[in-house]
Design a protein around this motif. Structure first.
Motif, PDB file in Angstrom:
ATOM      1  N   SER A  44      -4.714   5.611   1.259  1.00  0.00           N
ATOM      2  CA  SER A  44      -5.945   6.250   0.782  1.00  0.00           C
ATOM      3  C   SER A  44      -6.935   5.228   0.215  1.00  0.00           C
ATOM      4  CB  SER A  44      -5.627   7.309  -0.280  1.00  0.00           C
ATOM      5  OG  SER A  44      -5.298   6.702  -1.522  1.00  0.00           O
ATOM      6  N   LEU A  45      -6.463   4.019  -0.029  1.00  0.00           N
ATOM      7  CA  LEU A  45      -7.319   2.946  -0.547  1.00  0.00           C
ATOM      8  C   LEU A  45      -7.693   2.014   0.598  1.00  0.00           C
ATOM      9  CD1 LEU A  45      -5.229   2.183  -3.753  1.00  0.00           C
ATOM     10  CD2 LEU A  45      -7.329   3.537  -3.613  1.00  0.00           C
ATOM     11  N   ASP A  46      -8.974   1.695   0.731  1.00  0.00           N
ATOM     12  CA  ASP A  46      -9.431   0.823   1.819  1.00  0.00           C
ATOM     13  C   ASP A  46      -8.776  -0.552   1.734  1.00  0.00           C
ATOM     14  OD1 ASP A  46     -11.108   2.789   2.871  1.00  0.00           O
ATOM     15  OD2 ASP A  46     -12.774   2.174   1.588  1.00  0.00           O
ATOM     16  N   ASP A  47      -8.736  -1.106   0.552  1.00  0.00           N
ATOM     17  CA  ASP A  47      -8.140  -2.424   0.310  1.00  0.00           C
ATOM     18  C   ASP A  47      -7.225  -2.259  -0.899  1.00  0.00           C
ATOM     19  OD1 ASP A  47      -7.460  -5.019  -0.300  1.00  0.00           O
ATOM     20  OD2 ASP A  47      -9.509  -5.788  -0.277  1.00  0.00           O
ATOM     21  N   CYS A  48      -6.011  -1.810  -0.653  1.00  0.00           N
ATOM     22  CA  CYS A  48      -5.108  -1.421  -1.740  1.00  0.00           C
ATOM     23  C   CYS A  48      -4.948  -2.515  -2.787  1.00  0.00           C
ATOM     24  CB  CYS A  48      -3.739  -1.015  -1.182  1.00  0.00           C
ATOM     25  SG  CYS A  48      -2.628  -0.363  -2.458  1.00  0.00           S
ATOM     26  N   GLU A  49      -4.659  -3.716  -2.356  1.00  0.00           N
ATOM     27  CA  GLU A  49      -4.371  -4.794  -3.313  1.00  0.00           C
ATOM     28  C   GLU A  49      -5.543  -5.098  -4.233  1.00  0.00           C
ATOM     29  OE1 GLU A  49      -2.426  -8.264  -1.757  1.00  0.00           O
ATOM     30  OE2 GLU A  49      -1.158  -7.055  -0.432  1.00  0.00           O
ATOM     31  N   ARG A  50      -6.746  -4.947  -3.749  1.00  0.00           N
ATOM     32  CA  ARG A  50      -7.928  -5.189  -4.570  1.00  0.00           C
ATOM     33  C   ARG A  50      -8.266  -3.954  -5.403  1.00  0.00           C
ATOM     34  NH1 ARG A  50     -12.937  -3.870  -4.176  1.00  0.00           N
ATOM     35  NH2 ARG A  50     -12.849  -3.235  -2.011  1.00  0.00           N
ATOM     36  N   GLN A  51      -8.253  -2.796  -4.781  1.00  0.00           N
ATOM     37  CA  GLN A  51      -8.678  -1.579  -5.464  1.00  0.00           C
ATOM     38  C   GLN A  51      -7.711  -1.127  -6.555  1.00  0.00           C
ATOM     39  OE1 GLN A  51      -9.619   0.645  -1.695  1.00  0.00           O
ATOM     40  NE2 GLN A  51     -11.265   1.417  -3.011  1.00  0.00           N
ATOM     41  N   ILE A  52      -6.416  -1.310  -6.348  1.00  0.00           N
ATOM     42  CA  ILE A  52      -5.452  -0.799  -7.326  1.00  0.00           C
ATOM     43  C   ILE A  52      -5.586  -1.517  -8.665  1.00  0.00           C
ATOM     44  CG2 ILE A  52      -3.435  -2.260  -6.801  1.00  0.00           C
ATOM     45  CD1 ILE A  52      -3.396   1.540  -7.426  1.00  0.00           C
ATOM     46  N   VAL A  53      -5.973  -2.777  -8.634  1.00  0.00           N
ATOM     47  CA  VAL A  53      -6.137  -3.493  -9.905  1.00  0.00           C
ATOM     48  C   VAL A  53      -7.482  -3.204 -10.558  1.00  0.00           C
ATOM     49  CG1 VAL A  53      -4.497  -5.311  -9.278  1.00  0.00           C
ATOM     50  CG2 VAL A  53      -6.926  -5.643  -8.819  1.00  0.00           C
ATOM     51  N   SER A  54      -8.428  -2.653  -9.802  1.00  0.00           N
ATOM     52  CA  SER A  54      -9.737  -2.334 -10.369  1.00  0.00           C
ATOM     53  C   SER A  54      -9.792  -0.936 -10.978  1.00  0.00           C
ATOM     54  CB  SER A  54     -10.826  -2.485  -9.303  1.00  0.00           C
ATOM     55  OG  SER A  54     -10.697  -1.484  -8.318  1.00  0.00           O
TER      56      SER A  54
END
Length: 123
Positions: free
Chosen positions: A56-66
């Motif tokens: 569900s996140l376009d760029d999981c590794e970047r978005q999850i920390v934001s």
């Protein structure tokens, strides 16, 4: 009468022990997820998401920390079969048990009285 009371106490202790053992892997997964996300470790955090939540996140590794997820004190854990909810100070996580273990299916969730939770990340 005393023997019956002792049996009731023993059964209650056994049930409490089982409930704790059932909740421990849920809490461990939630804590590892929040720790990784809070420390900016997107890869490990995304690895603990349910596959649909990660997609569900376009760029999981970047978005999850934001999202702003941080470790917090656990206030309650509910387990219903393969589903679980972890209530924390300021956050709620929902988990699902997969063959490889518990995974986060929703995070950054705020309760809304009379309505479903609103979550930052969800499957």
């Amino acid at each position: 009468m005393a023997a019956r009371a002792m049996v009731v106490v023993c059964l209650a202790l056994i049930a409490a022990g089982c409930a704790s053992a059932e909740k421990d892997p849920v809490v461990s997964t939630a804590e590892r997820f929040l720790s990784a996300a809070g420390q900016g470790q997107g890869g490990p955090a995304c690895g603990l998401l349910a596959p649909k939540a990660a997609r569900s996140l376009d760029d999981c590794e970047r978005q999850i920390v934001s999202v702003g997820l941080r470790p917090a004190a656990v206030r309650g854990v509910d387990v219903w079969g393969d589903e679980a909810r972890v209530r924390l100070d300021g956050d709620t996580l929902f988990l699902h048990r997969f063959p490889e273990g518990w995974r986060i299916r929703a995070a950054g969730c705020d309760p809304r009285p009379g309505r479903p939770y609103e979550c930052e990340v969800e499957a």
